[in-house]
Design a protein around this motif. Structure first.
Motif, PDB file in Angstrom:
ATOM      1  N   PRO A 218      39.899  48.152  33.941  1.00 24.35           N
ATOM      2  CA  PRO A 218      39.380  46.916  33.334  1.00 24.35           C
ATOM      3  C   PRO A 218      37.921  46.655  33.629  1.00 24.35           C
ATOM      4  N   SER A 219      37.369  47.291  34.663  1.00 20.97           N
ATOM      5  CA  SER A 219      35.972  47.063  35.007  1.00 20.97           C
ATOM      6  C   SER A 219      35.095  48.266  34.687  1.00 20.97           C
TER       7      SER A 219
ATOM      8  N   LEU B   6      34.918  38.659  38.423  1.00 22.69           N
ATOM      9  CA  LEU B   6      35.990  39.643  38.210  1.00 22.69           C
ATOM     10  C   LEU B   6      36.951  39.658  39.389  1.00 22.69           C
ATOM     11  N   ILE B   7      36.402  39.569  40.604  1.00 25.81           N
ATOM     12  CA  ILE B   7      37.270  39.542  41.780  1.00 25.81           C
ATOM     13  C   ILE B   7      38.117  38.274  41.770  1.00 25.81           C
TER      14      ILE B   7
ATOM     15  N   ASP C  16      25.838  40.081  40.529  1.00 27.34           N
ATOM     16  CA  ASP C  16      26.759  39.743  41.619  1.00 27.34           C
ATOM     17  C   ASP C  16      27.722  38.651  41.188  1.00 27.34           C
ATOM     18  N   THR C  17      27.253  37.698  40.400  1.00 28.24           N
ATOM     19  CA  THR C  17      28.141  36.646  39.896  1.00 28.24           C
ATOM     20  C   THR C  17      29.229  37.242  39.010  1.00 28.24           C
ATOM     21  N   LEU C  18      28.832  38.199  38.157  1.00 27.87           N
ATOM     22  CA  LEU C  18      29.824  38.859  37.299  1.00 27.87           C
ATOM     23  C   LEU C  18      30.900  39.539  38.147  1.00 27.87           C
TER      24      LEU C  18
ATOM     25  N   ILE D 191      40.205  42.769  39.587  1.00 22.74           N
ATOM     26  CA  ILE D 191      39.810  43.784  40.563  1.00 22.74           C
ATOM     27  C   ILE D 191      39.878  43.162  41.954  1.00 22.74           C
ATOM     28  N   ALA D 192      40.014  44.025  42.952  1.00 24.00           N
ATOM     29  CA  ALA D 192      40.230  43.539  44.309  1.00 24.00           C
ATOM     30  C   ALA D 192      38.936  43.354  45.081  1.00 24.00           C
TER      31      ALA D 192
END
Length: 838
Positions: A179-180, A200-201, A194-196, A206-207
């Motif tokens: 997915p990433s 996502l986390i 970094d915000t993106l 994503i982990a």
């Protein structure tokens, strides 16, 4: 220069059991014996990752990669293992996956399920030092246009789960399922990036930041920009080339930022399309150019466009000479996907592909030489069957190509004179519009390997059985209509339908002799282009061409296991006379277009050669007039219909012969009405017929074909006439064929009118570029497009009642054409089929 522009790399390497050639899950054991700062674990226990130390130039990068590989090979060799730097391990299967035992990887498997279990893939990551992380994020977007070229250069994963996927890099297709993965799109600075990642986390998709698997990403812990697009490459120099181009692209992007040049990113779908195209074709097809609104270019030209665009940066970095030479070398030998397919083609053994990849991974940085001199001056094109990238002969041609290449102009002219004299004395030729023409024959033979022929045998006998079952059904109970597979109008009254054919007894074999036109595309795959069921021609030409070549150039090196095409003559006898007796080949005489073939086959197969005046019907049997000999089987080679056949004494001779056939007292091969399966519109339905009558999947693919009688398909075809091949459903000998991309605007417009006026009279096919093959000329070897006609002989539709003849008629197109028909200027060449050698 504000960027540090240092270089680093990570290589993911498969562990291969050298005895089984399967993946080995012994990474933990090997890693316990290796330095942890240079070697690490991956998601799967079948992979070891190397961490190349930071260097400042390409030479040092090459040295470090080679050293890390060599040390790993030494340790792995103690356990009988080797390493393979390839996007996929050619022999890998799903059950080979074993998860590395860590909590992080366990969580990933729990969350992503099959997505994790299919990750038997290995990539190459390249790191370039970039001091400013905000600039690094901007650079990541600006280098996107060059990524497809880098992927194409690296492509090394055509095989997955033991099969050819049709892609040069299936690894990249598998990888894009994360997915990433893919492109981030344009980003202004590190904070936005970094915000993106944090979003996502937070989404739970994503982990952690390590799972930001973007095509290019800034490191979260080091001042570098990381390329994650490429397959692992068996040959070290391919990795060095990719690193050199990527570093230059980073520098070019940085300079454009420093100079304040605006940047308009490609639309995300265009970027995905460009990446997919690179994964599909690698270096053997087309790539998109670097423009904002890109156009396709041949891959080699697209790669050189990238090289030329980055030349100022490469020169400033001191990399130009090295990278320029590496581009030449890689384009010459092809990428790993090209070489893997070439290895498979020789024997059809996936083990040979594994051995090649392991050998190249263990070998020198520039790859090992095969010791065969290149064919200097030859106009190589992708899809050439005899000559591969770098102008090197393909394995089965390693003796033939040097033999013919060594002939000078005078020697070739002398051979051509002998050939022409031989064919003239033999009467080799055909008739067009009442005019006798010689048959052009090229002296350079085509070779088809044993495993290719075995595959064609299975696919063509399957196709022939289904066509025969259809003909028997169509002129019988028509279950195919009752069960809704075909409509009534697609059968009764369709092109090729003959009412009189319904009179033949049930169970009569109607098409015991079938011919098939095949093409081999640029990726080495065979496709059926047309079915020839009414009166397939060409077997005698194949037999005669072999005799000519044996006489004119007996010293040409012949492979072990070469099949004898003359064996078709006894096969014809057995097929035409399944129950013995007397057989005859019925022709319209010397004015018939294929009379040479009629005469040759009749003499060779032990059949009488007869015209209408040689026959009569007496006491319910067909009889030879001069001997009163009863004819048990008639092999029909008529240009017209049997029912219209007349003799001097009997204007209804054809009808009388049909009366005898209806009583079962003469066997007609091939029967009237078989043109129903010759209808090019019926070609579209053959896969359905295979499924319906045989309950099997087609073993050979067809060329994508459109019925213009279908309104929705017709509208699409009318829009794309200039992109397609259109042909009449009842056309023969190339008549009426229009190759859209090669036609002028007036011809395209006229064809549109023809289709609109008579939709049922036409079909359209996607353009498939025929493979090419060297042709011998006094000026040297020149490539020409070729196809293949093969013949199946049937005595029934049950398994084992059909046989592929040990011959093929290779037809050769004129220079600049893809039309191979002899009536359109085409010729032929001997076809050397290698049979089983055990």
């Amino acid at each position: 220069m504000s960027a540090e522009l240092t270089l680093g790399a990570e290589e993911e390497l498969h562990l291969i059991d050298l005895s089984t050639r399967r993946l080995s899950a012994r990474a933990p054991q090997l890693l316990s014996r290796l330095p942890s700062d240079l070697y690490g674990a991956e998601l799967q226990r079948t992979t070891v990752e190397t961490n190349v130390p930071v260097v400042t130039n390409l030479s040092d990068l090459r040295r470090e990669i080679v050293k890390l590989r060599r040390d790993l090979v030494d340790v792995a060799g103690q356990d009988g293992l080797g390493i393979a730097a390839a996007g996929t391990a050619p022999h890998s299967e799903f059950e080979d996956f074993e998860l590395t035992a860590t909590g992080r990887y366990g969580r990933m498997q729990e969350q992503y399920q099959m997505l994790v279990n299919e990750q038997l893939i290995c990539g190459l990551q390249v790191h370039v030092g970039v001091a400013d992380r905000d600039v690094a994020v901007q650079i990541a977007g600006r280098v996107a246009p060059v990524l497809p070229a880098l992927l194409a250069l690296s492509a090394s994963s055509p095989y997955w789960n033991g099969q050819d996927t049709g892609y040069a890099s299936i690894r990249s297709i598998i990888w894009q399922r994360w997915p990433s993965a893919g492109s981030t799109g344009p980003m202004a600075d590190a904070a936005e990036y970094d915000t993106l990642v944090q979003d996502l986390i937070a989404s739970g998709v994503i982990a952690d930041a390590k799972m930001a698997y973007f095509d290019v990403r800034p490191s979260s812990h080091a001042p570098t920009l990381e390329l994650r697009t490429c397959d692992a490459t068996p040959i070290v120099d391919d990795a060095v080339l990719i690193a050199g181009l990527f570093r230059a692209a980073v520098r070019a992007a940085e300079q454009s930022i420093e100079e304040g040049r605006p940047y308009t990113p490609r639309a995300a779908p265009l970027h995905r399309a460009a990446m997919w195209q690179a994964a599909r074709g690698g270096l053997s097809a087309e790539l998109l150019d670097l423009a904002a609104h890109p156009s396709p270019l041949p891959a080699g030209i697209a790669i050189r466009q990238v090289l030329d665009t980055l030349r100022p940066q490469l020169e400033a970095l001191g990399d130009w000479d090295d990278v320029n030479q590496l581009v030449d070398a890689t384009l010459a030998r092809g990428n790993s996907a090209d070489r893997q397919r070439a290895a498979f083609e020789e024997r059809g053994e996936i083990a040979d592909v594994v051995d090649l990849v392991v050998r190249e991974t263990h070998g020198p940085s520039g790859g090992a030489s095969d010791g065969v001199a290149p064919l200097e001056g030859y106009r190589y094109r992708a899809g050439d069957e005899a000559v591969g990238p770098g102008l090197h002969p393909r394995p089965v041609y390693r003796e033939l190509v040097p033999f013919f290449h060594a002939l000078d102009g005078d020697a070739v002219r002398d051979l051509c004179r002998k050939r022409d004299s031989w064919t003239r004395d033999a009467g080799l030729g055909f008739v067009v519009d009442g005019e006798a023409r010689g048959f052009g024959v090229d002296l350079f033979p085509r070779v088809i390997t044993q495993h290719e022929w075995t595959g064609l045998e299975a696919g063509l006998t399957q196709r022939a059985r289904a066509i025969e079952a259809f003909l028997q059904d169509a002129y019988g109970k028509r279950r195919v209509v009752a069960d809704g597979v075909l409509r009534e109008e697609q059968v009764v009254g369709a092109t090729g339908w003959r009412d009189e054919a319904t009179r033949l007894p049930a169970g009569t074999v109607r098409a015991p002799i079938q011919g098939f036109d095949l093409i081999r595309n640029g990726f080495g795959g065979w496709r059926v282009l047309e079915d020839n069921v009414r009166t397939p021609s060409g077997a005698a030409f194949a037999v005669t061409i072999r005799r000519m070549l044996d006489s004119v150039i007996p010293e040409a090196p012949r492979p072990h296991g070469l099949l004898d095409p003359s064996s078709v003559l006894s096969l014809i006898h057995e097929t035409v006379l399944p129950d013995g007796g007397t057989g005859a080949l019925l022709t319209e005489g010397p004015d018939s277009s294929a009379f040479f073939e009629h005469r040759t086959l009749a003499e060779g197969a032990g059949l009488l050669l007869v015209v209408a005046d040689d026959l009569t019907v007496a006491r319910g049997r067909v009889v030879a007039r001069d001997t009163n000999r009863v004819i048990d089987s008639l092999y029909l080679r008529l240009d017209g219909e049997l029912i219209d056949l007349a003799s001097t004494d009997d204007p209804r001779l054809g009808e009388s012969i049909l009366d005898v056939a209806a009583q079962g007292d003469v066997f007609l091969a091939n029967a009237p009405g078989n043109g129903l399966a010759d209808d090019k519109a019926m070609y579209v339905a053959v896969p359905d017929l295979i499924a319906y009558y045989l309950e099997e999947k087609p073993l050979l693919e067809s060329v994508p074909t459109y019925r213009t009688s279908d309104e929705s398909e017709r509208l699409s075809v009318l829009d794309r006439v200039g992109e397609l091949v259109t042909k009449p459903v009842d056309g023969q000998g190339g008549r009426g064929v229009l190759i859209g991309p090669s036609a002028n605007a007036a011809a395209v417009a006229e064809r549109r009118e023809d289709i609109a006026r008579d939709p049922a009279g036409w079909v359209a096919q996607e353009v498939v570029t025929l493979s090419s093959h060297p042709t011998l000329l006094p000026s040297g070897l020149e490539p020409r497009h070729v196809d293949l006609r093969a013949f199946v002989y049937l005595t029934g539709i049950a398994p084992g009642e059909s046989r592929l003849a040990d011959l093929g008629l290779t037809r050769v197109a004129p220079e600049g054409s893809m039309v191979v028909n002899s009536s359109r200027g085409g010729g032929a060449k001997d076809t050397w089929i290698i049979g089983r050698t055990n």
